[in-house]
Enzyme design. Structure first.
Site: not given
Length: 347
Positions: A46, A67-68, A100, A130, A139, A170
């Site tokens: 997006t 892509d996380v 997202s 970490k 977010a 979502y």
């Protein structure tokens, strides 16, 4: 005698997931202006590369197509991108997780990915924070509150969410993201900063975003009827993007874990928003009514007492001023889309 102190880079190194999206790209610019070195991760589902195109020439900005939902091996990713190797002593100071799909149209199109980026993406971003000893900014969203029974919504309100409805991919992704962020904060001591973001608008929104404001803007500029769902009495609060970015930056630099609501406490109905867009664009468009989507929230208005008290923040840009500032962007984007369409037809 030589100085044995390791050389320190004066610029904090900041990684932002979803950095080519609407909010992410504005944050990248703000962070660069604050003299951060920025690594932007985005898979462009997006997000759009054109949002960050002007930043690519900046030596302190690095874009990685990624892509996380997959583990983040930062040295390997930087090596693959051709970026110069980072010194072993170089640490990431801040991790901002903004990846997202965010509009109902987008997460309806990518429901499983939305859940994966909220779960696996948050997990991987937290793991990086970490390992690096970095501050982690999540977010989150006003969708946490669902269709609320309390108005305005304070951070203490637990919400009223349908866990299996069309918006749940979502809503629940973000609720899980909040839960795992707090687990990392409590168990591992990760410095978490959690923002619950209410409706935001401004330059670099996609024309086909599907949310009310860009849809109204596009239709008004084209002279087409504006479709208002239900009676139009359902309310929203709209925050101009520069105001929101200021709040996010203050939260990032604070010691507040949150969650903290960030949004404009000025409540307007969807019908009033449509009328405001028609006035701003001097359009002759009419307003038509369409069936209300399932689980569409009836009230949406933040209680920003915590942001005022703890961050010294509140929005400054009125809806009328924000629409005026956004209008040229939508005009230019529509003209570009029109020219692109004519060019492709002539080939």
């Amino acid at each position: 005698m030589p100085n044995l102190e390791p050389e320190r880079d004066p610029r904090p190194l900041t990684l932002i997931t979803g950095g080519a999206g609407f909010l992410g790209s504005h944050l990248c610019r703000r962070l660069l202006a604050e003299e951060h070195e920025v690594i932007c991760l985005d898979n462009l589902i997006t997000g759009r590369q054109e949002n960050i195109q002007p930043l690519l020439a900046n030596p302190n900005f690095h874009f990685l197509l990624y892509d996380v939902t997959k583990p983040i091996d930062l040295p390997a990713l930087l090596a693959e991108s051709g970026t110069a190797p980072w010194p072993a002593s170089r640490r990431v100071s801040y991790v901002l997780h903004f990846a997202s799909p965010a509009s109902p149209k987008d997460y309806a199109r990518h429901p499983i990915h939305t859940l994966k980026v909220g779960a696996f993406g948050t997990y991987h971003a937290l793991g990086l924070a970490k390992a690096q000893g970095a501050v982690f900014l999540l977010a989150s969203t006003s969708e946490i509150y669902g269709d609320p029974e309390v108005n305005p919504q304070p951070e203490s309100y637990w919400g009223r969410v349908n866990p299996i409805g069309p918006r749940s991919v979502y809503d629940e992704a973000k609720r899980f993201a909040e839960a795992i962020s707090m687990a990392y904060h409590r168990e591992h001591g990760v410095k978490v900063r959690m923002a619950r973001i209410f409706n935001t608008y401004g330059e670099r929104m996609r024309l086909d975003d599907g949310r009310a404001l860009p849809s109204f803007m596009v239709r008004a500029l084209l002279g087409e009827p504006l479709a208002v769902y239900g009676t139009g009495r359902q309310t929203r609060s709209l925050c101009f993007v520069s105001d929101l970015v200021e709040g996010l930056y203050r939260l990032l630099m604070s010691s507040q874990t949150g969650p903290i609501n960030l949004g404009n406490p000025e409540e307007v109905s969807v019908l009033q928003l449509a009328q405001a867009v028609i006035r701003a664009t001097a359009s002759q468009s009419s307003i038509v009514y369409a069936p209300l989507p399932e689980d569409d929230p009836q009230r949406r208005m933040p209680d920003i007492s915590a942001a005022r008290e703890k961050l010294g923040w509140e929005p400054r840009v009125s809806l009328e001023a924000g629409l005026a500032r956004t209008l040229p962007y939508f005009r230019d984007s529509l003209e570009s889309a029109k020219n692109s369409s004519l060019s492709s037809k002539s080939e």
